[in-house]
Motif scaffolding. Structure first.
Motif, PDB file in Angstrom:
ATOM      1  N   ASP A  58      30.062 -22.555 -83.519  1.00  0.00           N
ATOM      2  CA  ASP A  58      30.921 -21.413 -83.174  1.00  0.00           C
ATOM      3  C   ASP A  58      30.218 -20.437 -82.240  1.00  0.00           C
ATOM      4  OD1 ASP A  58      33.411 -21.848 -84.295  1.00  0.00           O
ATOM      5  OD2 ASP A  58      32.831 -21.037 -86.260  1.00  0.00           O
ATOM      6  N   ASP A  59      28.884 -20.368 -82.295  1.00  0.00           N
ATOM      7  CA  ASP A  59      28.125 -19.450 -81.451  1.00  0.00           C
ATOM      8  C   ASP A  59      28.013 -19.909 -80.007  1.00  0.00           C
ATOM      9  OD1 ASP A  59      27.747 -17.798 -83.597  1.00  0.00           O
ATOM     10  OD2 ASP A  59      25.702 -18.485 -84.038  1.00  0.00           O
ATOM     11  N   VAL A  60      28.357 -21.162 -79.717  1.00  0.00           N
ATOM     12  CA  VAL A  60      28.260 -21.689 -78.354  1.00  0.00           C
ATOM     13  C   VAL A  60      29.433 -21.162 -77.532  1.00  0.00           C
ATOM     14  CG1 VAL A  60      28.257 -23.786 -76.948  1.00  0.00           C
ATOM     15  CG2 VAL A  60      27.041 -23.743 -79.129  1.00  0.00           C
ATOM     16  N   ASP A  61      29.134 -20.637 -76.334  1.00  0.00           N
ATOM     17  CA  ASP A  61      30.199 -20.139 -75.460  1.00  0.00           C
ATOM     18  C   ASP A  61      31.113 -21.293 -75.059  1.00  0.00           C
ATOM     19  OD1 ASP A  61      29.283 -17.568 -75.512  1.00  0.00           O
ATOM     20  OD2 ASP A  61      28.050 -17.781 -73.697  1.00  0.00           O
ATOM     21  N   GLY A  62      32.407 -21.069 -75.179  1.00  0.00           N
ATOM     22  CA  GLY A  62      33.387 -22.077 -74.798  1.00  0.00           C
ATOM     23  C   GLY A  62      33.974 -22.829 -75.977  1.00  0.00           C
ATOM     24  N   HIS A  65      42.381 -29.254 -75.673  1.00  0.00           N
ATOM     25  CA  HIS A  65      43.767 -28.854 -75.771  1.00  0.00           C
ATOM     26  C   HIS A  65      44.347 -28.555 -74.395  1.00  0.00           C
ATOM     27  CE1 HIS A  65      43.589 -28.704 -80.089  1.00  0.00           C
ATOM     28  NE2 HIS A  65      42.437 -28.053 -79.983  1.00  0.00           N
ATOM     29  N   PHE A  66      43.574 -28.863 -73.354  1.00  0.00           N
ATOM     30  CA  PHE A  66      44.012 -28.596 -71.990  1.00  0.00           C
ATOM     31  C   PHE A  66      45.121 -29.573 -71.621  1.00  0.00           C
ATOM     32  CE2 PHE A  66      43.595 -29.458 -67.415  1.00  0.00           C
ATOM     33  CZ  PHE A  66      43.950 -28.208 -66.927  1.00  0.00           C
ATOM     34  N   GLN A  67      46.245 -29.060 -71.258  1.00  0.00           N
ATOM     35  CA  GLN A  67      47.383 -29.866 -70.810  1.00  0.00           C
ATOM     36  C   GLN A  67      47.661 -29.514 -69.352  1.00  0.00           C
ATOM     37  OE1 GLN A  67      48.843 -32.171 -72.712  1.00  0.00           O
ATOM     38  NE2 GLN A  67      47.497 -31.674 -74.406  1.00  0.00           N
ATOM     39  N   PRO A  68      47.387 -30.443 -68.445  1.00  0.00           N
ATOM     40  CA  PRO A  68      47.670 -30.115 -67.037  1.00  0.00           C
ATOM     41  C   PRO A  68      49.171 -29.946 -66.807  1.00  0.00           C
ATOM     42  CG  PRO A  68      47.061 -32.411 -67.250  1.00  0.00           C
ATOM     43  CD  PRO A  68      46.888 -31.772 -68.583  1.00  0.00           C
ATOM     44  N   ARG A  69      49.501 -28.995 -65.911  1.00  0.00           N
ATOM     45  CA  ARG A  69      50.898 -28.793 -65.587  1.00  0.00           C
ATOM     46  C   ARG A  69      51.360 -29.894 -64.646  1.00  0.00           C
ATOM     47  NH1 ARG A  69      50.855 -23.123 -63.135  1.00  0.00           N
ATOM     48  NH2 ARG A  69      48.610 -23.347 -63.188  1.00  0.00           N
ATOM     49  N   ASP A 103      37.814 -26.678 -74.074  1.00  0.00           N
ATOM     50  CA  ASP A 103      38.250 -27.268 -72.813  1.00  0.00           C
ATOM     51  C   ASP A 103      37.132 -27.227 -71.776  1.00  0.00           C
ATOM     52  OD1 ASP A 103      40.812 -27.784 -73.779  1.00  0.00           O
ATOM     53  OD2 ASP A 103      41.497 -25.753 -73.315  1.00  0.00           O
ATOM     54  N   VAL A 104      35.928 -26.856 -72.175  1.00  0.00           N
ATOM     55  CA  VAL A 104      34.796 -26.733 -71.270  1.00  0.00           C
ATOM     56  C   VAL A 104      34.127 -28.105 -71.135  1.00  0.00           C
ATOM     57  CG1 VAL A 104      32.568 -25.606 -70.905  1.00  0.00           C
ATOM     58  CG2 VAL A 104      34.454 -24.343 -71.950  1.00  0.00           C
TER      59      VAL A 104
END
Length: 186
Positions: free
Chosen positions: A123-127, A179-183, A147-148
């Protein structure tokens, strides 16, 4: 000449679980108690010379006319297999659900506490949006939502650093749920 001070406390021993036979113990306790009640009843009825039959005599009379049946063979095999399983379960070493931490006083962490440490480190990791961990005796699996790109390596390094205090290093596995869903049209 300097004498080294003795430690304030003896090191704690590692906790162990009840083992596989732990659930069978209460059943055996009930059976043993029931046997004791039957024997006590029969002993008291013999001492009192009271009219009436003892429970064991009634059981023996009931079994007197009993003859061999086909179902006794599979039942006997099943009872023998259960008995062998109980012997093996009783002789197996008890489960160890804790892991030793590097210290002089004998500090141990349960596997669920190791999982909590791993989740907190992730949880402490950015992203990282969310993290969940499951730990065993030899490895910990961290599932992160992110999504990183390349987040898995950073999470693995951070969790490894957090778990450095364990005597035996654990394998860290990282799963990334994106969870990145491209448009449409991108």
């Amino acid at each position: 000449m300097t004498i080294a001070p003795e430690p304030a406390m003896r090191a704690a021993r590692q906790q162990t679980g009840a083992g596989r036979i732990g659930a069978v113990g209460p059943v055996f306790a009930i059976l043993l108690t029931a046997t004791g009640v039957v024997l006590l009843h029969d002993a008291l009825s013999e001492v009192d010379s009271a009219p009436g039959r003892t429970w064991l005599a009634a059981l023996a009379d009931g079994l007197d006319g009993f003859s061999a049946q086909w179902w006794l063979i599979p039942a006997g095999v099943a009872v023998a297999l259960i008995g062998m399983w109980l012997i093996v379960a009783a002789l197996r070493p008890r489960s160890r659900r804790s892991l030793a931490v590097v210290s002089e006083t004998g500090v141990f962490l349960r596997t669920r506490d190791v999982a909590r440490l791993a989740s907190a480190a992730a949880d402490d990791v950015d992203g990282v949006l969310a993290a969940h961990s499951v730990a065993g005796r030899r490895s910990v699996t961290v599932t992160v939502d992110s999504d990183v790109p390349g987040i898995a390596d950073r999470v693995r390094e951070t969790v490894d650093r957090r778990l450095d205090a364990l005597v035996e290093p654990m394998a860290v596995k990282v799963r990334v749920r994106s969870h990145f869903q491209p448009r449409k049209g991108d």
